[in-house]
Design a protein around this motif. Sequence first.
Motif, mmCIF file in Angstrom:
data_model
loop_
_atom_site.group_PDB
_atom_site.id
_atom_site.type_symbol
_atom_site.label_atom_id
_atom_site.label_comp_id
_atom_site.label_asym_id
_atom_site.label_seq_id
_atom_site.Cartn_x
_atom_site.Cartn_y
_atom_site.Cartn_z
ATOM 1 N N ASN A 371 0.865 -1.184 0.000
ATOM 2 C CA ASN A 371 0.000 0.000 0.000
ATOM 3 C C ASN A 371 0.900 1.232 0.000
ATOM 4 O O ASN A 371 2.087 1.125 -0.280
ATOM 5 N N ASP A 372 0.345 2.388 0.352
ATOM 6 C CA ASP A 372 1.155 3.610 0.288
ATOM 7 C C ASP A 372 2.304 3.610 1.293
ATOM 8 O O ASP A 372 3.291 4.317 1.112
ATOM 9 N N ASP A 373 2.182 2.836 2.346
ATOM 10 C CA ASP A 373 3.255 2.797 3.352
ATOM 11 C C ASP A 373 4.294 1.730 3.050
ATOM 12 O O ASP A 373 5.421 1.803 3.525
ATOM 13 N N VAL A 374 3.895 0.720 2.344
ATOM 14 C CA VAL A 374 4.830 -0.356 2.009
ATOM 15 C C VAL A 374 4.886 -0.477 0.492
ATOM 16 O O VAL A 374 3.920 -0.905 -0.141
ATOM 17 N N LYS A 375 6.004 -0.065 -0.059
ATOM 18 C CA LYS A 375 6.095 -0.018 -1.517
ATOM 19 C C LYS A 375 7.083 -1.042 -2.046
ATOM 20 O O LYS A 375 8.049 -1.396 -1.381
ATOM 21 N N ALA A 376 6.826 -1.487 -3.258
ATOM 22 C CA ALA A 376 7.743 -2.418 -3.913
ATOM 23 C C ALA A 376 8.271 -1.764 -5.181
ATOM 24 O O ALA A 376 7.568 -1.000 -5.841
ATOM 25 N N HIS A 377 9.515 -2.047 -5.490
ATOM 26 C CA HIS A 377 10.127 -1.430 -6.658
ATOM 27 C C HIS A 377 11.099 -2.423 -7.290
ATOM 28 O O HIS A 377 11.907 -3.030 -6.598
ATOM 29 N N GLN A 378 10.983 -2.579 -8.597
ATOM 30 C CA GLN A 378 11.978 -3.394 -9.291
ATOM 31 C C GLN A 378 13.072 -2.484 -9.817
ATOM 32 O O GLN A 378 12.820 -1.584 -10.612
ATOM 33 N N LEU A 379 14.291 -2.708 -9.344
ATOM 34 C CA LEU A 379 15.428 -1.987 -9.903
ATOM 35 C C LEU A 379 15.876 -2.853 -11.091
ATOM 36 O O LEU A 379 16.662 -3.783 -10.938
ATOM 37 N N ALA A 380 15.318 -2.542 -12.235
ATOM 38 C CA ALA A 380 15.517 -3.396 -13.406
ATOM 39 C C ALA A 380 16.833 -3.059 -14.092
ATOM 40 O O ALA A 380 17.209 -1.897 -14.178
ATOM 41 N N PHE A 381 17.537 -4.079 -14.547
ATOM 42 C CA PHE A 381 18.781 -3.793 -15.267
ATOM 43 C C PHE A 381 18.744 -4.398 -16.659
ATOM 44 O O PHE A 381 18.033 -5.362 -16.929
ATOM 45 N N GLY A 382 19.534 -3.786 -17.533
ATOM 46 C CA GLY A 382 19.584 -4.205 -18.928
ATOM 47 C C GLY A 382 20.529 -5.372 -19.159
ATOM 48 O O GLY A 382 21.089 -5.941 -18.226
ATOM 49 N N THR A 383 20.696 -5.692 -20.423
ATOM 50 C CA THR A 383 21.459 -6.862 -20.830
ATOM 51 C C THR A 383 22.937 -6.530 -21.000
ATOM 52 O O THR A 383 23.283 -5.436 -21.435
ATOM 53 N N VAL A 384 23.782 -7.498 -20.684
ATOM 54 C CA VAL A 384 25.209 -7.337 -20.940
ATOM 55 C C VAL A 384 25.460 -7.776 -22.383
ATOM 56 O O VAL A 384 25.111 -8.886 -22.777
#
Length: 589
Positions: A371-384
């Motif tokens: 919810n607004d207090d508990v957030k999730a985030h993907q720190l996405a990375f690209g390809t080598v």
Amino acid sequence: MASVTSLSDSVQQHLASALSATLPEAAGADPLLRRSDRADFQANGILALAKKAKANPRELATQVVAQVAAGDVIKDVEVSGPGFLNITIADRAITENLAARYADETGRLGVPYAAHPGTTVIDYAQPNVAKEMHVGHLRSAVIGDAVVQLLEFTGENVVRRHHIGDWGTQFGMLIQYLDEHPHELDHKDAQVTGEEAMSNLDRLYKAARGKFDSDEEFKTRARRRVVDLQAGDPQTLAMWQKFVDESKIYFFSVFEKLDMEIQDPDIVGESGYNDMLADTCRMLEESGVAVRSEGALCVFFEDVKGPDGKPVPLIVQKSDGGYGYAATDLSAIRDRVFNLKASTLLYVVDARQALHFKMVFETARRAGWLNDDVKAHQLAFGTVLGKDGKPFKTRAGETVKLQDLLDEAVERATAVVREKAEKVGLTEQEITENGRYVGIGAVKYADLSTSAVRDYKFDLDQMVSLNGDTSVYLQYAYARVQSILRKAGEARPAAHPELELAPAERALGLHLDQFAETVLEVAADYEPHKLAAYLYQLASLLTTFYDQCPVLKADTAEQVENRLFLVDLTARTLHQGMALLGIRTPEKL
Ligand code: ARG
């Protein structure tokens, strides 16, 4: 605790009081200060204030200028453009501020601790059991480790989770094969190397796969094993554990090569959530977040459709009752939010899994777990990518063995180190050690110096080059300062705020002052590449400073001391900044 503040904090305060003295309703307004190329700082917050007060911005700015007490910190302030303020800092303030930082024994270099730290659970460095690690796993480990260091430095509580792939139907085949060939994972010596462990697993995997594809009866036995594994049959579980343990020997050896600390208790693989899967599904079904569709338990999304225009659901339970990747991730969210009390969930995972995480996070929000207090985030990375711009592969088209890659980086770096070794006076042991620090640093820096989400080319020649934006350039900058400090003899670093600063000294000093802001911003936005850019700029300013300002041969003894102080603080900042990126700075190079 009184912490050493940055110049921007003092300027900010001066401006804020000048603003409210000019315009009472501007009390508490943000002058919108930023570092600038035209002056040391520029403030452009007056534009919005003038608009609100229906005043002429240039006139208002002129009034504010009259209120700014020119003195200790601000040497000069001018109106520029439509109503900006250009601010020049007094030399004395620059030196005094840096001197306070230099004297501060906490070694925080002006970086404050967060006033209200949260708890971040970070999911990174998550290879798969019985499989070779690839460059994607390298990226997750390198970026994740830097983010961990950065967050911890700002005072955040960090819980690390290595969500290794340690569950799935392929284990049926592997375990059955091991059962029929019981000595396949035995070791010649008690001391098993990571390489040995991996080649054991590799051999076993290929043999098992071969038999599975060619022998129908084996296939049946292997399928039965999956059922036994899921049912928790003790003998089957014990064999599964062997695969996990053998793989961990291999993982740890790679992480050690990477000069990275991974703790066993933080390895909570997919299997760690098995006990939660049924409940997770039940909760989703009862709340109506998930629905049965052709026997499978699914979550649907307005905006997720396949090429045929039909909605593509997130499948939490397959029609045969089996649970997959999504059920595990949803259970892990429950664990991290409710047991680990996370306020932020961070996932350092390949950008190609973006849709998976989008659906998983949205499902968890609908279920009320996020919810607004508990957030999730993907720190996405690209390809080598390889030098050819295509995904990094060997000539034969196979994925590159991570160990080989790291060994090669160290080998190249050692050659670079060796070239100067005699001049610098390095022992053979120091050459080996520095070769490791330079080689591994090169790999990490190349990864961390471009924005994570972008693809990057894996080019060892470029990575260990002494010129340009490379870790070894930064490492040399650090070592050069150490060499000057060693040669200084009796002269010791000491700040002399009474001295006027040369342009190159001012530029270096002001950039040093910016360290705290940079670290805070980089930690808040999970953008280590901005720290890398800051450090590169710092090293470049140091090079310019050397060109223009002799240190040991400066005109007066005070000047020698002051310049020693400046370069020493620069070295400390380089050292701390590199440490936050997981990169070492050898004393002699
Ligand atoms: N083991 C997975 C892979 O190799 C990465 C796991 C990412 N983390 C997660 N919670 N799904 O692709």
